[in-house]
Design a protein around this motif. Structure first.
Motif, PDB file in Angstrom:
ATOM      1  N   HIS A 109       0.812  -1.217   0.000  1.00  0.00           N
ATOM      2  CA  HIS A 109       0.000   0.000   0.000  1.00  0.00           C
ATOM      3  C   HIS A 109       0.849   1.273   0.000  1.00  0.00           C
ATOM      4  O   HIS A 109       0.358   2.362   0.271  1.00  0.00           O
ATOM      5  N   LEU A 110       2.110   1.121  -0.343  1.00  0.00           N
ATOM      6  CA  LEU A 110       3.020   2.259  -0.368  1.00  0.00           C
ATOM      7  C   LEU A 110       2.539   3.353  -1.321  1.00  0.00           C
ATOM      8  O   LEU A 110       2.733   4.541  -1.059  1.00  0.00           O
ATOM      9  N   ALA A 111       1.881   2.972  -2.404  1.00  0.00           N
ATOM     10  CA  ALA A 111       1.388   3.964  -3.363  1.00  0.00           C
ATOM     11  C   ALA A 111       0.436   4.961  -2.698  1.00  0.00           C
ATOM     12  O   ALA A 111       0.415   6.141  -3.064  1.00  0.00           O
ATOM     13  N   LEU A 112      -0.335   4.503  -1.726  1.00  0.00           N
ATOM     14  CA  LEU A 112      -1.245   5.399  -1.011  1.00  0.00           C
ATOM     15  C   LEU A 112      -0.464   6.520  -0.313  1.00  0.00           C
ATOM     16  O   LEU A 112      -0.923   7.655  -0.243  1.00  0.00           O
ATOM     17  N   PHE A 113       0.718   6.200   0.160  1.00  0.00           N
ATOM     18  CA  PHE A 113       1.528   7.190   0.866  1.00  0.00           C
ATOM     19  C   PHE A 113       2.285   8.104  -0.086  1.00  0.00           C
ATOM     20  O   PHE A 113       2.674   9.199   0.296  1.00  0.00           O
ATOM     21  N   GLU A 114       2.488   7.643  -1.299  1.00  0.00           N
ATOM     22  CA  GLU A 114       3.218   8.453  -2.269  1.00  0.00           C
ATOM     23  C   GLU A 114       2.307   9.387  -3.054  1.00  0.00           C
ATOM     24  O   GLU A 114       2.776  10.305  -3.702  1.00  0.00           O
ATOM     25  N   GLN A 115       1.006   9.162  -2.988  1.00  0.00           N
ATOM     26  CA  GLN A 115       0.048  10.008  -3.695  1.00  0.00           C
ATOM     27  C   GLN A 115      -0.080  11.355  -3.003  1.00  0.00           C
ATOM     28  O   GLN A 115       0.004  11.447  -1.787  1.00  0.00           O
ATOM     29  N   GLN A 116      -0.288  12.370  -3.812  1.00  0.00           N
ATOM     30  CA  GLN A 116      -0.601  13.677  -3.253  1.00  0.00           C
ATOM     31  C   GLN A 116      -2.063  13.664  -2.854  1.00  0.00           C
ATOM     32  O   GLN A 116      -2.910  13.250  -3.613  1.00  0.00           O
ATOM     33  N   ALA A 148      10.253   5.929   4.610  1.00  0.00           N
ATOM     34  CA  ALA A 148      11.271   6.975   4.777  1.00  0.00           C
ATOM     35  C   ALA A 148      11.046   8.187   3.873  1.00  0.00           C
ATOM     36  O   ALA A 148      11.215   9.320   4.308  1.00  0.00           O
ATOM     37  N   SER A 149      10.642   7.971   2.660  1.00  0.00           N
ATOM     38  CA  SER A 149      10.516   9.084   1.712  1.00  0.00           C
ATOM     39  C   SER A 149       9.301   9.970   1.979  1.00  0.00           C
ATOM     40  O   SER A 149       9.215  11.077   1.449  1.00  0.00           O
ATOM     41  N   VAL A 150       8.366   9.510   2.812  1.00  0.00           N
ATOM     42  CA  VAL A 150       7.138  10.289   3.044  1.00  0.00           C
ATOM     43  C   VAL A 150       6.834  10.526   4.518  1.00  0.00           C
ATOM     44  O   VAL A 150       5.837  11.158   4.848  1.00  0.00           O
ATOM     45  N   ILE A 151       7.696  10.067   5.416  1.00  0.00           N
ATOM     46  CA  ILE A 151       7.397  10.068   6.847  1.00  0.00           C
ATOM     47  C   ILE A 151       7.182  11.475   7.411  1.00  0.00           C
ATOM     48  O   ILE A 151       6.449  11.655   8.382  1.00  0.00           O
ATOM     49  N   GLU A 152       7.767  12.482   6.798  1.00  0.00           N
ATOM     50  CA  GLU A 152       7.635  13.861   7.293  1.00  0.00           C
ATOM     51  C   GLU A 152       6.551  14.651   6.581  1.00  0.00           C
ATOM     52  O   GLU A 152       6.354  15.831   6.867  1.00  0.00           O
ATOM     53  N   LYS A 153       5.818  14.008   5.677  1.00  0.00           N
ATOM     54  CA  LYS A 153       4.739  14.695   4.967  1.00  0.00           C
ATOM     55  C   LYS A 153       3.455  14.674   5.787  1.00  0.00           C
ATOM     56  O   LYS A 153       3.210  13.724   6.536  1.00  0.00           O
ATOM     57  N   GLU A 181      -6.483  11.745   5.220  1.00  0.00           N
ATOM     58  CA  GLU A 181      -7.464  10.886   5.908  1.00  0.00           C
ATOM     59  C   GLU A 181      -7.293   9.423   5.500  1.00  0.00           C
ATOM     60  O   GLU A 181      -7.377   8.528   6.337  1.00  0.00           O
ATOM     61  N   GLU A 182      -7.066   9.173   4.214  1.00  0.00           N
ATOM     62  CA  GLU A 182      -6.915   7.802   3.722  1.00  0.00           C
ATOM     63  C   GLU A 182      -5.690   7.137   4.344  1.00  0.00           C
ATOM     64  O   GLU A 182      -5.722   5.961   4.707  1.00  0.00           O
ATOM     65  N   GLN A 183      -4.607   7.895   4.459  1.00  0.00           N
ATOM     66  CA  GLN A 183      -3.395   7.354   5.064  1.00  0.00           C
ATOM     67  C   GLN A 183      -3.610   7.065   6.545  1.00  0.00           C
ATOM     68  O   GLN A 183      -3.178   6.025   7.049  1.00  0.00           O
ATOM     69  N   ILE A 184      -4.313   7.962   7.224  1.00  0.00           N
ATOM     70  CA  ILE A 184      -4.602   7.758   8.647  1.00  0.00           C
ATOM     71  C   ILE A 184      -5.453   6.513   8.842  1.00  0.00           C
ATOM     72  O   ILE A 184      -5.218   5.736   9.773  1.00  0.00           O
ATOM     73  N   GLU A 185      -6.410   6.285   7.953  1.00  0.00           N
ATOM     74  CA  GLU A 185      -7.241   5.077   8.052  1.00  0.00           C
ATOM     75  C   GLU A 185      -6.393   3.824   7.915  1.00  0.00           C
ATOM     76  O   GLU A 185      -6.571   2.857   8.670  1.00  0.00           O
ATOM     77  N   LEU A 186      -5.466   3.813   6.966  1.00  0.00           N
ATOM     78  CA  LEU A 186      -4.606   2.642   6.786  1.00  0.00           C
ATOM     79  C   LEU A 186      -3.680   2.458   7.989  1.00  0.00           C
ATOM     80  O   LEU A 186      -3.488   1.336   8.471  1.00  0.00           O
TER      81      LEU A 186
END
Length: 116
Positions: free
Chosen positions: A18-25, A81-86, A90-95
């Motif tokens: 599900h990494l793509a969910l974290f890489e999406q804007q 690592a590449s998105v941890i500071e972004k 809501e979708e990411q929080i749900e996951l």
């Protein structure tokens, strides 16, 4: 206790899938907390709940849980690592919530086996 079990490997694989969910804007939540903060809060909340539910745990077991949670946090920080500071969406929080509940379930299972 859990990080050396197949269930944990599956959990990391699930997160990676599900990494793509974290890489999406996406649109950050109004509080604009980072993914790292959300992960820490969600996992901490579940581990606190775990310890409250399992009053029979000895100090040595609680210490082992804390050490494993540190390792879990490290693994999550590596995977994300590449998105941890972004700021989190809501979708990411749900996951993240779903994953933190799965972590608690892994510990619940390990504790059940420990107490048998």
């Amino acid at each position: 206790m859990v990080t050396d079990k197949p269930g944990y490997e599956h959990l990391i694989q699930f997160l990676t899938e599900h990494l793509a969910l974290f890489e999406q804007q996406g649109t950050p939540t109004s509080h604009r907390k980072t993914l790292g903060v959300i992960i820490e809060e969600q996992i901490a909340e579940q581990i606190i709940q775990l310890c409250l539910q399992h009053t029979e745990l000895e100090t040595i077991h609680r210490s082992q849980i804390v050490r494993e949670v540190d390792g879990i946090m490290y693994d999550f920080q590596e995977v994300l690592a590449s998105v941890i500071e972004k700021p989190a969406t809501e979708e990411q929080i749900e996951l993240i919530n779903e994953v933190s509940l799965l972590i608690k379930n892994l510990f619940d299972t390990a504790i059940a086996h420990l107490m048998d």
